[in-house]
Scaffold this motif. Structure first.
Motif, PDB file in Angstrom:
ATOM      1  N   UNK A  60      45.889  43.576  60.548  1.00  0.00           N
ATOM      2  CA  UNK A  60      47.430  42.900  61.181  1.00  0.00           C
ATOM      3  C   UNK A  60      47.629  43.689  62.363  1.00  0.00           C
ATOM      4  N   UNK A  61      47.293  44.512  63.324  1.00  0.00           N
ATOM      5  CA  UNK A  61      47.891  45.406  63.849  1.00  0.00           C
ATOM      6  C   UNK A  61      48.533  44.357  65.480  1.00  0.00           C
ATOM      7  N   UNK A  62      50.133  44.193  65.540  1.00  0.00           N
ATOM      8  CA  UNK A  62      49.627  43.094  66.906  1.00  0.00           C
ATOM      9  C   UNK A  62      48.882  43.670  67.955  1.00  0.00           C
ATOM     10  N   UNK A  63      48.476  42.988  68.779  1.00  0.00           N
ATOM     11  CA  UNK A  63      47.718  43.272  70.617  1.00  0.00           C
ATOM     12  C   UNK A  63      48.807  44.050  71.529  1.00  0.00           C
ATOM     13  N   UNK A  64      48.742  45.638  71.442  1.00  0.00           N
ATOM     14  CA  UNK A  64      49.100  46.400  72.195  1.00  0.00           C
ATOM     15  C   UNK A  64      48.607  47.459  72.619  1.00  0.00           C
ATOM     16  N   UNK A  65      48.490  48.609  73.329  1.00  0.00           N
ATOM     17  CA  UNK A  65      47.943  49.269  74.804  1.00  0.00           C
ATOM     18  C   UNK A  65      46.519  49.684  74.213  1.00  0.00           C
ATOM     19  N   UNK A  66      46.758  50.598  72.785  1.00  0.00           N
ATOM     20  CA  UNK A  66      45.263  50.707  71.837  1.00  0.00           C
ATOM     21  C   UNK A  66      44.384  49.689  71.320  1.00  0.00           C
ATOM     22  N   UNK A  67      44.685  48.694  71.048  1.00  0.00           N
ATOM     23  CA  UNK A  67      44.443  47.232  70.353  1.00  0.00           C
ATOM     24  C   UNK A  67      44.482  45.792  71.002  1.00  0.00           C
ATOM     25  N   UNK A  68      43.923  46.130  72.514  1.00  0.00           N
ATOM     26  CA  UNK A  68      44.362  45.285  73.230  1.00  0.00           C
ATOM     27  C   UNK A  68      44.938  43.316  72.424  1.00  0.00           C
ATOM     28  N   UNK A  69      43.193  42.875  71.719  1.00  0.00           N
ATOM     29  CA  UNK A  69      43.370  41.527  70.998  1.00  0.00           C
ATOM     30  C   UNK A  69      44.053  42.454  69.540  1.00  0.00           C
ATOM     31  N   UNK A  70      45.401  43.105  69.051  1.00  0.00           N
ATOM     32  CA  UNK A  70      45.402  43.185  68.383  1.00  0.00           C
ATOM     33  C   UNK A  70      44.251  43.835  66.920  1.00  0.00           C
ATOM     34  N   UNK A  71      44.295  43.897  65.587  1.00  0.00           N
ATOM     35  CA  UNK A  71      43.588  43.615  64.405  1.00  0.00           C
ATOM     36  C   UNK A  71      43.646  42.849  63.710  1.00  0.00           C
ATOM     37  N   UNK A  72      42.570  42.360  62.958  1.00  0.00           N
ATOM     38  CA  UNK A  72      42.477  41.508  62.112  1.00  0.00           C
ATOM     39  C   UNK A  72      42.908  41.933  60.477  1.00  0.00           C
ATOM     40  N   UNK A  73      42.371  41.279  59.040  1.00  0.00           N
ATOM     41  CA  UNK A  73      43.385  41.751  58.584  1.00  0.00           C
ATOM     42  C   UNK A  73      42.816  42.529  57.437  1.00  0.00           C
ATOM     43  N   UNK A  74      41.168  42.882  58.241  1.00  0.00           N
ATOM     44  CA  UNK A  74      40.897  43.993  57.241  1.00  0.00           C
ATOM     45  C   UNK A  74      40.681  45.616  58.868  1.00  0.00           C
ATOM     46  N   UNK A  75      41.189  45.623  59.475  1.00  0.00           N
ATOM     47  CA  UNK A  75      41.338  46.560  60.239  1.00  0.00           C
ATOM     48  C   UNK A  75      40.766  46.186  61.431  1.00  0.00           C
ATOM     49  N   UNK A  76      39.723  45.747  61.793  1.00  0.00           N
ATOM     50  CA  UNK A  76      38.833  45.625  62.667  1.00  0.00           C
ATOM     51  C   UNK A  76      39.523  45.181  64.388  1.00  0.00           C
ATOM     52  N   UNK A  77      39.120  45.775  65.532  1.00  0.00           N
ATOM     53  CA  UNK A  77      39.553  45.677  66.562  1.00  0.00           C
ATOM     54  C   UNK A  77      39.317  43.906  66.893  1.00  0.00           C
ATOM     55  N   UNK A  78      39.568  43.483  66.936  1.00  0.00           N
ATOM     56  CA  UNK A  78      39.637  41.568  67.387  1.00  0.00           C
ATOM     57  C   UNK A  78      38.956  42.324  68.675  1.00  0.00           C
TER      58      UNK A  78
END
Length: 291
Positions: A60-78
């Motif tokens: 559940x990483x918020x949207x950022x430069x590394x993950x444009x849409x954030x990550x889900x509860x399992x750490x997968x790129x949305x």
């Protein structure tokens, strides 16, 4: 040569009148949306930055430069899951509509042309299928067949077969009494030739609009099945499943896991709907005249 010029002129004038209509820009925007998602589906491996099934970051990483849409509860790129999800959604939609039309159109042709007891039996069967709510019927068939792209496509196709049957059957019932059909019989044309060369080309335009609308509805139905756990088995990226998975964390502030799959479903459905509206205006002269 002159005949080709005449045909080209008529086509050009038809498209010119169409693009002067009030729905021209909506149709164009719908076409752009569809091309965009088809492009995503075809080139998913080249566009997605990560493997959509692998853990690539913290949960559940918020949207950022590394993950444009954030990550889900399992750490997968949305973002990667949304991109790959376009391939699953469009594949199921196109396959289901292809199956439905491949069955519904020939049955409608035969039923409307032959008539009699065969027509009555087919009409009763199709009306019985049509009387079921579409999503409920798809849920029942999907629960029986199990997960998988083809199984889900078949589940959705069964829902749409009566639609193609009814449209074609009603068109054929009126067209088969036209003078050009009687003329074809008079020169000795077989029933198969009459159906293929004289009747089918005159009833297909009405199917084109239905097909485009069914594609939009098929994506919504597939998302609904996946949301209920009857769609593609995880961890395969699927918009409906990600929507269901993301809504569990919305109260904790992880809005991105729910929002981006939902936006994808909404925009691709909107694209098909806008495009089908434009097709309807272009193929139906009475609508153009009213406008």
């Amino acid at each position: 040569m002159e005949e080709h010029k005449f045909i080209s002129s008529k086509i050009g004038k038809g498209f010119s009148r169409f693009f002067r209509g009030s729905n021209a820009w909506l149709t164009f925007i719908g076409m752009v949306i569809l091309i965009f998602y088809i492009f995503l589906a075809i080139f998913s491996p080249q566009i997605a930055p990560y493997d959509p099934t692998e853990r690539v970051g913290r949960s559940l990483t918020p949207p950022s430069n590394e993950f444009w849409f954030g990550t889900d509860n399992l750490g997968r790129d949305v973002f990667s899951r949304v991109v790959y999800g376009a391939r699953i959604a469009l594949t199921i939609a196109f396959v289901s509509v292809a199956i439905a039309s491949a069955i519904g159109i020939p049955l409608g042709l035969l039923s409307g042309f032959v008539g009699g007891i065969f027509d009555r039996i087919m009409t009763i069967v199709m009306d019985a299928i049509y009387s079921f709510p579409g999503l409920i019927l798809a849920i029942a068939i999907a629960a029986f067949l199990g997960p998988g792209i083809m199984n889900i496509a078949i589940s959705i196709a069964v829902v749409y077969i009566p639609t193609y049957f009814r449209v074609i059957r009603n068109q054929v019932s009126s067209v088969k009494n036209e003078l050009y059909v009687d003329g074809a019989r008079a020169i000795g044309a077989s029933n198969l030739s009459i159906l293929g060369r004289y009747i089918l080309p005159n009833v297909l335009p009405s199917v084109v609009v239905v097909l485009s609308m069914n594609l939009a509805d098929a994506i919504m139905t597939e998302a609904g099945l996946s949301f209920l756990g009857l769609g593609i088995a995880p961890p395969t990226p699927d918009w409906g499943f990600d929507l269901s998975n993301g809504q569990r964390f919305i109260l904790s502030g992880a809005w991105w896991a729910l929002t981006f799959p939902g936006v994808a479903i909404m925009t691709v459905t909107l694209g098909f709907s806008m495009f089908s509206e434009g097709l309807n205006e272009m193929l139906n002269p009475t609508i153009r005249e009213r406008r």
